[in-house]
Design a protein around this motif. Structure first.
Motif, PDB file in Angstrom:
ATOM      1  N   GLN A 226       0.827  -1.207   0.000  1.00 50.31           N
ATOM      2  CA  GLN A 226       0.000   0.000   0.000  1.00 50.31           C
ATOM      3  C   GLN A 226       0.863   1.260   0.000  1.00 50.31           C
ATOM      4  OE1 GLN A 226      -2.350  -1.177   3.568  1.00 50.31           O
ATOM      5  NE2 GLN A 226      -4.126  -0.753   2.294  1.00 50.31           N
ATOM      6  N   SER A 227       1.948   1.221   0.758  1.00 55.69           N
ATOM      7  CA  SER A 227       2.810   2.393   0.888  1.00 55.69           C
ATOM      8  C   SER A 227       3.454   2.760  -0.439  1.00 55.69           C
ATOM      9  CB  SER A 227       3.894   2.127   1.948  1.00 55.69           C
ATOM     10  OG  SER A 227       3.312   1.841   3.211  1.00 55.69           O
ATOM     11  N   PHE A 228       4.001   1.777  -1.134  1.00 57.40           N
ATOM     12  CA  PHE A 228       4.612   2.057  -2.425  1.00 57.40           C
ATOM     13  C   PHE A 228       3.563   2.499  -3.443  1.00 57.40           C
ATOM     14  CE2 PHE A 228       8.536  -0.782  -1.620  1.00 57.40           C
ATOM     15  CZ  PHE A 228       9.229   0.307  -1.127  1.00 57.40           C
ATOM     16  N   GLY A 229       2.361   1.984  -3.319  1.00 56.13           N
ATOM     17  CA  GLY A 229       1.284   2.428  -4.199  1.00 56.13           C
ATOM     18  C   GLY A 229       0.999   3.907  -4.057  1.00 56.13           C
ATOM     19  N   LEU A 230       1.090   4.424  -2.827  1.00 53.82           N
ATOM     20  CA  LEU A 230       0.876   5.855  -2.602  1.00 53.82           C
ATOM     21  C   LEU A 230       1.942   6.689  -3.319  1.00 53.82           C
ATOM     22  CD1 LEU A 230       0.022   6.007   1.226  1.00 53.82           C
ATOM     23  CD2 LEU A 230      -1.568   6.172  -0.691  1.00 53.82           C
ATOM     24  N   MET A 231       3.175   6.205  -3.293  1.00 56.31           N
ATOM     25  CA  MET A 231       4.276   6.971  -3.877  1.00 56.31           C
ATOM     26  C   MET A 231       4.124   7.136  -5.386  1.00 56.31           C
ATOM     27  SD  MET A 231       8.309   5.999  -4.219  1.00 56.31           S
ATOM     28  CE  MET A 231       8.670   5.834  -2.490  1.00 56.31           C
ATOM     29  N   LEU A 232       3.568   6.142  -6.045  1.00 55.88           N
ATOM     30  CA  LEU A 232       3.545   6.158  -7.509  1.00 55.88           C
ATOM     31  C   LEU A 232       2.844   7.386  -8.067  1.00 55.88           C
ATOM     32  CD1 LEU A 232       2.808   2.391  -8.268  1.00 55.88           C
ATOM     33  CD2 LEU A 232       4.999   3.588  -8.336  1.00 55.88           C
ATOM     34  N   GLY A 233       1.838   7.877  -7.344  1.00 59.04           N
ATOM     35  CA  GLY A 233       1.103   9.035  -7.831  1.00 59.04           C
ATOM     36  C   GLY A 233       1.920  10.306  -7.889  1.00 59.04           C
ATOM     37  N   ARG A 234       3.076  10.347  -7.195  1.00 57.61           N
ATOM     38  CA  ARG A 234       3.916  11.544  -7.187  1.00 57.61           C
ATOM     39  C   ARG A 234       5.096  11.455  -8.158  1.00 57.61           C
ATOM     40  NH1 ARG A 234       3.077  15.403  -3.233  1.00 57.61           N
ATOM     41  NH2 ARG A 234       0.872  15.275  -2.643  1.00 57.61           N
ATOM     42  N   LEU A 235       5.234  10.338  -8.847  1.00 51.74           N
ATOM     43  CA  LEU A 235       6.324  10.208  -9.805  1.00 51.74           C
ATOM     44  C   LEU A 235       5.922  10.789 -11.154  1.00 51.74           C
ATOM     45  CD1 LEU A 235       7.591   6.605  -8.945  1.00 51.74           C
ATOM     46  CD2 LEU A 235       8.321   8.802  -7.992  1.00 51.74           C
ATOM     47  N   ARG A 236       6.909  11.170 -11.928  1.00 52.11           N
ATOM     48  CA  ARG A 236       6.666  11.774 -13.240  1.00 52.11           C
ATOM     49  C   ARG A 236       6.903  10.749 -14.346  1.00 52.11           C
ATOM     50  NH1 ARG A 236      10.021  17.188 -13.565  1.00 52.11           N
ATOM     51  NH2 ARG A 236      11.719  15.697 -13.250  1.00 52.11           N
ATOM     52  N   PRO A 237       6.391  11.002 -15.561  1.00 52.60           N
ATOM     53  CA  PRO A 237       6.535  10.020 -16.644  1.00 52.60           C
ATOM     54  C   PRO A 237       7.976   9.661 -16.960  1.00 52.60           C
ATOM     55  CG  PRO A 237       4.878  11.651 -17.217  1.00 52.60           C
ATOM     56  CD  PRO A 237       5.521  12.130 -15.957  1.00 52.60           C
ATOM     57  N   GLU A 238       8.910  10.608 -16.796  1.00 53.38           N
ATOM     58  CA  GLU A 238      10.308  10.318 -17.119  1.00 53.38           C
ATOM     59  C   GLU A 238      11.016   9.519 -16.025  1.00 53.38           C
ATOM     60  OE1 GLU A 238      10.152  14.769 -15.957  1.00 53.38           O
ATOM     61  OE2 GLU A 238       8.883  13.258 -16.921  1.00 53.38           O
ATOM     62  N   ASP A 239      10.364   9.318 -14.882  1.00 50.22           N
ATOM     63  CA  ASP A 239      10.936   8.489 -13.822  1.00 50.22           C
ATOM     64  C   ASP A 239      10.773   7.013 -14.176  1.00 50.22           C
ATOM     65  OD1 ASP A 239      11.447  10.844 -12.437  1.00 50.22           O
ATOM     66  OD2 ASP A 239       9.544  10.746 -11.342  1.00 50.22           O
ATOM     67  N   GLN A 240      11.636   6.174 -13.588  1.00 51.53           N
ATOM     68  CA  GLN A 240      11.577   4.739 -13.822  1.00 51.53           C
ATOM     69  C   GLN A 240      11.502   3.992 -12.496  1.00 51.53           C
ATOM     70  OE1 GLN A 240      13.888   2.902 -17.282  1.00 51.53           O
ATOM     71  NE2 GLN A 240      15.226   4.565 -16.655  1.00 51.53           N
ATOM     72  N   VAL A 241      10.836   2.826 -12.527  1.00 50.81           N
ATOM     73  CA  VAL A 241      10.698   1.980 -11.347  1.00 50.81           C
ATOM     74  C   VAL A 241      11.048   0.550 -11.729  1.00 50.81           C
ATOM     75  CG1 VAL A 241       9.097   1.008  -9.658  1.00 50.81           C
ATOM     76  CG2 VAL A 241       8.932   3.425 -10.281  1.00 50.81           C
ATOM     77  N   ALA A 242      11.859  -0.099 -10.917  1.00 52.72           N
ATOM     78  CA  ALA A 242      12.115  -1.535 -11.026  1.00 52.72           C
ATOM     79  C   ALA A 242      11.856  -2.156  -9.662  1.00 52.72           C
ATOM     80  CB  ALA A 242      13.546  -1.809 -11.478  1.00 52.72           C
ATOM     81  N   ILE A 243      11.523  -3.438  -9.641  1.00 52.96           N
ATOM     82  CA  ILE A 243      11.246  -4.140  -8.383  1.00 52.96           C
ATOM     83  C   ILE A 243      12.122  -5.382  -8.307  1.00 52.96           C
ATOM     84  CG2 ILE A 243       9.528  -5.310  -6.965  1.00 52.96           C
ATOM     85  CD1 ILE A 243       7.380  -3.611  -8.249  1.00 52.96           C
ATOM     86  N   VAL A 244      12.899  -5.464  -7.228  1.00 58.06           N
ATOM     87  CA  VAL A 244      13.710  -6.639  -6.923  1.00 58.06           C
ATOM     88  C   VAL A 244      13.236  -7.176  -5.573  1.00 58.06           C
ATOM     89  CG1 VAL A 244      16.025  -7.466  -6.347  1.00 58.06           C
ATOM     90  CG2 VAL A 244      15.707  -5.846  -8.234  1.00 58.06           C
ATOM     91  N   THR A 245      13.087  -8.475  -5.475  1.00 60.18           N
ATOM     92  CA  THR A 245      12.674  -9.078  -4.202  1.00 60.18           C
ATOM     93  C   THR A 245      13.725 -10.082  -3.753  1.00 60.18           C
ATOM     94  OG1 THR A 245      11.440 -10.888  -5.247  1.00 60.18           O
ATOM     95  CG2 THR A 245      10.237  -8.840  -4.808  1.00 60.18           C
ATOM     96  N   TYR A 246      13.708 -10.365  -2.466  1.00 60.53           N
ATOM     97  CA  TYR A 246      14.590 -11.400  -1.945  1.00 60.53           C
ATOM     98  C   TYR A 246      13.895 -12.137  -0.814  1.00 60.53           C
ATOM     99  CZ  TYR A 246      15.648  -8.114   1.858  1.00 60.53           C
ATOM    100  OH  TYR A 246      15.548  -7.250   2.926  1.00 60.53           O
ATOM    101  N   ALA A 247      14.083 -13.443  -0.835  1.00 59.85           N
ATOM    102  CA  ALA A 247      13.634 -14.314   0.254  1.00 59.85           C
ATOM    103  C   ALA A 247      14.727 -15.364   0.396  1.00 59.85           C
ATOM    104  CB  ALA A 247      12.265 -14.919  -0.062  1.00 59.85           C
ATOM    105  N   GLY A 248      14.456 -16.617  -0.027  1.00 58.60           N
ATOM    106  CA  GLY A 248      15.530 -17.593  -0.051  1.00 58.60           C
ATOM    107  C   GLY A 248      16.552 -17.262  -1.120  1.00 58.60           C
ATOM    108  N   SER A 249      16.126 -16.533  -2.150  1.00 57.98           N
ATOM    109  CA  SER A 249      17.014 -16.046  -3.195  1.00 57.98           C
ATOM    110  C   SER A 249      16.456 -14.719  -3.696  1.00 57.98           C
ATOM    111  CB  SER A 249      17.114 -17.061  -4.342  1.00 57.98           C
ATOM    112  OG  SER A 249      15.833 -17.280  -4.918  1.00 57.98           O
ATOM    113  N   ALA A 250      17.215 -14.054  -4.539  1.00 57.85           N
ATOM    114  CA  ALA A 250      16.793 -12.749  -5.045  1.00 57.85           C
ATOM    115  C   ALA A 250      16.388 -12.868  -6.507  1.00 57.85           C
ATOM    116  CB  ALA A 250      17.921 -11.731  -4.896  1.00 57.85           C
ATOM    117  N   GLY A 251      15.491 -11.997  -6.938  1.00 63.66           N
ATOM    118  CA  GLY A 251      15.062 -12.011  -8.322  1.00 63.66           C
ATOM    119  C   GLY A 251      14.449 -10.682  -8.707  1.00 63.66           C
ATOM    120  N   GLU A 252      14.444 -10.408  -9.999  1.00 66.34           N
ATOM    121  CA  GLU A 252      13.840  -9.186 -10.514  1.00 66.34           C
ATOM    122  C   GLU A 252      12.388  -9.464 -10.874  1.00 66.34           C
ATOM    123  OE1 GLU A 252      14.613  -7.355 -14.563  1.00 66.34           O
ATOM    124  OE2 GLU A 252      15.855  -6.049 -13.281  1.00 66.34           O
ATOM    125  N   VAL A 253      11.477  -8.836 -10.165  1.00 70.67           N
ATOM    126  CA  VAL A 253      10.048  -9.030 -10.383  1.00 70.67           C
ATOM    127  C   VAL A 253       9.534  -8.109 -11.484  1.00 70.67           C
ATOM    128  CG1 VAL A 253       7.770  -8.810  -9.305  1.00 70.67           C
ATOM    129  CG2 VAL A 253       9.665  -9.837  -8.038  1.00 70.67           C
TER     130      VAL A 253
END
Length: 649
Positions: free
Chosen positions: A315-342
């Motif tokens: 929910q928190s990251f969802g709030l942030m998205l509304g303040r970003l501009r079109p020229e901004d970029q977002v990537a998501i990486v997660t980690y648990a037992g291993s890491a990966g690019e989501v």
């Protein structure tokens, strides 16, 4: 004959029951029956499938975390009302059936027990068959946990090889979450309070600025839970800097931040003064800020499945998205037992795609934080472009347990990566296993800041209202040095900043890392000083070696303030200098409120420096200095002070 014998047995039972008073209702027996009824209901409804391993700690903690999940699912479903009649039936069976036992097979079905045989869950001798209850003597809360822990500590045999649990064990399991929370481990970054310094012996004070706010949010979380925060969780500078202040901002053409110094009476000691050093950063217009590259590095290990962790994080990251501009970029990486690019780098205006990737995240497995950090930095480096700001935003409870997990080693990893120009910010979530020490180490050495998100309101403050300050740096490696004049100041102490202390020689050493100031950020430091002629002086003056002031104007100065900073991307620092005049200034709302929060922190720490200053004094000072408070942060602080006072008394 058979019918006559049956009638005789029924008559005998009826006569026995008439002679024996019905036992008083037993709420604990009813609770046990209720747990059994819920378990049977789950099994008959096909919900008894094997649970997925979710928590990230082996052995004892894994078992107790399983207990937490089981009890949470049982007590949170709206089945309690629906199974009331079934529970009542179970209670009736427990009371009436003379030879029933409750520790049979794992199916939980009540089975007959031979007359005179004591239940395995009780050491009590068998009672009369017509009045004996199969339920064992219930354990107190502090006795239940050792039994649960003793079962969990055996890692040699699988859980399936353990004896079938009794209804009594199920009752203990249902109560376990509250008990386990009492023993939860949290690590906080702190140090003993700054000592009183004698100016003639140590006239120079040096430290790094700090714009973190995590400590205040953790304190609020504790107080709202009805508990005083542990003293080590109280970092006074983070409490003060949690609040926005209306300090004078720099003019066009001036350095990126402007220092302001105020000298006022000390609220808790009329014989001393407070020297209030404030830095206000410039806030550029939104359209003037550079493009932003964000890598959300999200902990999806089993310890994050609590509602106050991964669900709140999404929910928190969802709030942030509304303040970003079109020229901004977002990537998501997660980690648990291993890491990966989501999510590969995606333009910020593709909000639906980003939200869908966030929504797919689920918690489970161990915590390979090192692997996640490395992958996030690689992704960020690939996204970075000339003139852009690139930042990794780590969201975690700090509970790393695979790969590098030692804070010192993680710090070295982050310190190596910061030379690439990628910033690191850390958002903490949840309580119970919060590793604040690791998060602070990462943020301080990753050219970033640490915040703690305990609610959606706090996410709004950190990631929406203060987005520019949180993500866009205007000054790196900001250091503060104050040289006190021994002819005017006998003693001094810096309130807070214990974990940000620097050596005197570090001030001019540009290789020594320090804190960052973001766009629009305000940061405050408060010294308490004792004039040389004050009766409040706690140390005796020296007979020999008393320093004498030098220079024509230094006799009229309390001290001299020096500031060093680097412009983003630069390797050499710039210097700002200004004297601290020996003249009292009027204490406005900003100065008085910050002093009240400093006193709040000292009271929570149990400081001996406040004399007879009380909670009522702190509350009155803060309440009278609320000033302009558009979001209610200062009103909330007064409420927290009142709550802390009640909890102490």
């Amino acid at each position: 004959m058979s019918d006559d014998r049956n009638r005789d047995e029924i008559d005998e039972l009826r006569e026995a029951l008439s002679r024996t008073a019905a036992p008083a209702p037993d709420p604990e027996a009813r609770a046990r029956a209720m747990a059994l009824a819920l378990e049977n209901f789950d099994r008959f409804q096909g919900r008894a499938a094997e649970a997925r391993q979710g928590m990230d700690r082996p052995g004892r903690a894994e078992f107790l975390n399983g207990v937490r999940r089981m009890s949470s699912s049982l007590l949170s479903r709206p089945l309690l009302a629906a199974t009331g009649s079934l529970a009542a039936l179970g209670l009736a069976l427990v009371v009436i059936m003379p030879n029933a036992r409750l520790d049979g097979p794992s199916s939980g079905v009540i089975e007959p027990q031979a007359a005179g045989q004591a239940g395995r869950d009780s050491d009590a001798p068998p009672a009369d068959a017509r009045t004996q209850r199969a339920a064992p003597v219930p354990l107190a809360a502090d006795e239940a946990v050792p039994q649960l822990e003793s079962l969990a500590e055996s890692d040699a045999a699988p859980m399936s090889a353990a004896p079938a649990p009794s209804i009594m064990l199920r009752k203990e399991a249902a109560e376990a979450p509250a008990i386990v929370q009492q023993g939860d481990t949290e690590a906080f970054a702190n140090a003993p309070g700054n000592p009183l310094r004698v100016t003639a012996e140590a006239p120079v004070s040096t430290f790094s600025i700090d714009v973190d706010t995590a400590s205040y949010s953790i304190i609020r979380s504790s107080l709202r839970a009805g508990q005083l925060p542990p003293p080590e969780a109280v970092r006074i500078e983070e409490m003060i800097n949690y609040f926005p202040y209306d300090y004078p901002a720099p003019e066009s053409g001036e350095p990126p931040f402007r220092p302001t110094v105020a000298v006022t009476p000390t609220p808790w000691n009329p014989g001393t003064r407070l020297v209030h050093v404030a830095l206000q950063g410039r806030k550029p217009a939104v359209e003037d800020r550079p493009p932003l590259n964000l890598v959300f590095l999200i902990d999806t290990s089993g310890s994050m499945q609590d509602p106050a962790k991964l669900p709140l994080l999404k929910q928190s990251f969802g709030l942030m998205l509304g303040r970003l501009r079109p020229e901004d970029q977002v990537a998501i990486v997660t980690y648990a037992g291993s890491a990966g690019e989501v999510l590969a780098p995606t333009e910020a205006n593709q909000r639906a795609t980003i939200l869908e990737a966030l929504d797919r995240l689920d918690a489970g497995g161990a915590t390979a934080g090192e692997e996640g950090l490395r992958l996030a930095y690689r992704t960020a480096t690939e996204m970075a472009g000339a003139g852009e700001v690139t930042r990794v935003v780590l969201a975690t409870d700090g509970d790393f347990n695979l790969g590098i997990s030692d804070p010192a080693e993680l710090t070295r990893l982050v310190a190596q990566e910061r030379d690439s120009g990628v910033y690191l910010s850390v958002l903490g979530f949840g309580r119970g296993n919060l590793d604040d020490a690791t998060m602070q180490a990462l943020a301080q050495n990753g050219n970033g800041q640490a915040s703690y998100i305990d609610s959606l309101n706090e996410a709004q403050k950190v990631l929406v209202d203060e987005l520019s300050g949180a993500l866009f740096p205007i000054a790196n490696d900001v250091k503060v040095q104050v040289e006190w004049n021994p002819a005017r100041v006998a003693e001094y102490r810096l309130i807070g900043y214990e974990t940000r202390a620097l050596r005197r020689e570090d001030f001019a050493n540009d290789r020594v890392d320090a804190g960052e100031i973001g766009a629009g950020h305000a940061t405050t430091a408060i010294y308490e000083i004792t004039p040389v002629d004050s009766p409040a002086r706690l140390t005796e003056p020296l007979r020999y070696g008393e320093a004498e002031p030098q220079g024509e104007s230094q006799g009229d100065e309390l001290g001299f303030l020096r500031l060093r900073y680097k412009a983003p991307g630069e390797s050499e620092s710039a210097l700002i200098e200004t004297p601290i005049p020996d003249a009292m200034t009027e204490a406005d709302d900003e100065v008085r409120f910050s002093a009240a929060i400093a006193g709040f922190g000292e009271l929570l720490r149990g400081s001996q420096m406040l004399g007879r200053w009380t909670w009522d004094d702190a509350i009155a000072l803060a309440d009278g200095a609320r000033g302009t408070d558009p979001y209610g942060y200062r009103v909330e602080a007064v409420q927290l002070m009142r709550l802390a006072e009640s909890l102490i008394h």
